[in-house]
Design a protein around this motif. Sequence first.
Motif, PDB file in Angstrom:
ATOM      1  N   TYR A 174      40.087  71.093 -22.729  1.00 12.24           N
ATOM      2  CA  TYR A 174      39.856  71.108 -21.395  1.00 12.24           C
ATOM      3  C   TYR A 174      38.635  69.563 -21.247  1.00 12.24           C
ATOM      4  O   TYR A 174      38.982  69.077 -20.571  1.00 12.24           O
ATOM      5  N   ALA A 175      37.821  70.276 -22.226  1.00  7.29           N
ATOM      6  CA  ALA A 175      37.327  68.553 -21.874  1.00  7.29           C
ATOM      7  C   ALA A 175      37.941  67.818 -22.480  1.00  7.29           C
ATOM      8  O   ALA A 175      37.330  66.294 -21.851  1.00  7.29           O
ATOM      9  N   ILE A 176      38.365  67.256 -23.052  1.00 10.42           N
ATOM     10  CA  ILE A 176      39.521  65.711 -23.626  1.00 10.42           C
ATOM     11  C   ILE A 176      40.420  65.705 -23.094  1.00 10.42           C
ATOM     12  O   ILE A 176      39.912  64.042 -21.898  1.00 10.42           O
ATOM     13  N   GLY A 177      40.924  66.952 -22.128  1.00 15.91           N
ATOM     14  CA  GLY A 177      42.060  66.271 -20.947  1.00 15.91           C
ATOM     15  C   GLY A 177      40.695  65.839 -19.898  1.00 15.91           C
ATOM     16  O   GLY A 177      41.423  64.813 -18.900  1.00 15.91           O
ATOM     17  N   VAL A 178      40.331  66.160 -19.340  1.00 15.92           N
ATOM     18  CA  VAL A 178      39.473  66.200 -17.949  1.00 15.92           C
ATOM     19  C   VAL A 178      38.837  64.189 -18.273  1.00 15.92           C
ATOM     20  O   VAL A 178      38.472  63.880 -17.776  1.00 15.92           O
ATOM     21  N   ALA A 179      37.765  64.721 -20.239  1.00 16.20           N
ATOM     22  CA  ALA A 179      37.434  63.089 -20.153  1.00 16.20           C
ATOM     23  C   ALA A 179      37.565  61.869 -20.415  1.00 16.20           C
ATOM     24  O   ALA A 179      37.901  60.776 -19.664  1.00 16.20           O
ATOM     25  N   GLY A 180      39.242  62.399 -20.979  1.00 16.34           N
ATOM     26  CA  GLY A 180      39.728  61.328 -21.113  1.00 16.34           C
ATOM     27  C   GLY A 180      40.797  60.929 -20.319  1.00 16.34           C
ATOM     28  O   GLY A 180      41.279  59.413 -19.894  1.00 16.34           O
TER      29      GLY A 180
END
Length: 433
Positions: A378-384
């Motif tokens: 989730y964090a990678i998807g949202v941040a990126g």
Amino acid sequence: MASLIDRSSVATGNSLSHRRALLALGGGNAIEWYDWMVYGLLASYIGPLYFPSGSSVSETMSALAVFAVGFAARPLGAIIFGTLADRIGRRSVMLFSIGSMVLSSLVIALLPSHASIGVWAGVILLASRILQGLSTGIEAPLNSAYIVELAPEGKTARFGTVISIYVQAGIVGASLVCFLTTSVIAPDAMASWGWRIPFAVGAVGGLVFLWLRRALPETLHGQEDKPAEPARVGQVWAEVWQHRLALLAIVFVVAGAQALNYTWATGLPNLARSAYLEDPDTVFLVSTVAGICVAALYPLVGRLADRNRISRTFIASRLAVVPLIFIVLAYQRPGMAVFTVVMLVGAPVLAFTMGLYNTVAATLMPTSCRVTGVGLGYAIGVAGFGGTAPYLLLWLQDIGAAWAFPVYGAVLCLLSVLLYVLVLRRGAVRVGS
């Protein structure tokens, strides 16, 4: 087909009703999203005070760059606190999450401007956004895992969309409070100090749900089946690595949803206000109405998904996004009528995209490493891809390449479907409910 959703992990002897648990869980989630989105909506006010340059577009883009940096802290939050949630339990980490958001929002509400303390104003603002990023990095995946573990058999998607309604309430609440604030306060006062009011409202509201969350049941282990000691960190991460294809799928499931979410929730409104100089009151009003429409559709999304299988509904709705995202190209010049049409046409697209992605992501990981795996993906998807969407939208518009943005969004959606189907074929995800 084997299920990764282990209902036996739900704590026994729970004295709270599902409704009250959903209120405590969803209300906290709403405050998290409210506080997070208020910054994006008020970026055009924040930029001139903390990053003065003489250009309204440049100042807004600087504020949005800080918005994006906050997303970069999400993977770290997911790694640290996701691992803790999978080792020691869900509830204590949820309390930390909302407490951090309340604190950082209060700091922003009281933070002096660049004119008062110089570059330190921007530094403290950035630090506050990083703290919010750590908090939101775990909030959404932890809520998703908790709901999947709490929901009765056959109602997973409906419980998931109830949380999505609370999320949308936070997003709509941010737009509504901003609209009311700009309506009541004069433009000069709004630019000077009025923009701080929505942050203060979020900080106070967060205290209420922080108190409610204290009574949530633990779902990592049943009260009668609690292990003698927490799982080792290495054990949790070994399981995440074992499900690495599912982790990659989660990244793009989230990326496709959040790129659309931030485009409609903050990108288009900031484009309207800073580039096309549309009336802020009207922009906030349209954003609020569009958000209400999205929330109204969530119950339908949940019922359809539980009736027709979560996987089928997800794939069909995600493929439908591909042609529909090109509606953003209609808004190429000032005009509130076109802006309103684009925002309202996007509402059903957002409802099906945002209503299912959390539940879909949570079904891709087993209970023992669910928060860590979903949190990291989730964090990678949202941040990126999510946090950078508003900046990318304005930048491509500014350089005359607006056509590239919907192509980018369509590719993200197609990749999410491809990876999800690959995981399905391996039989590693529950497709029914």
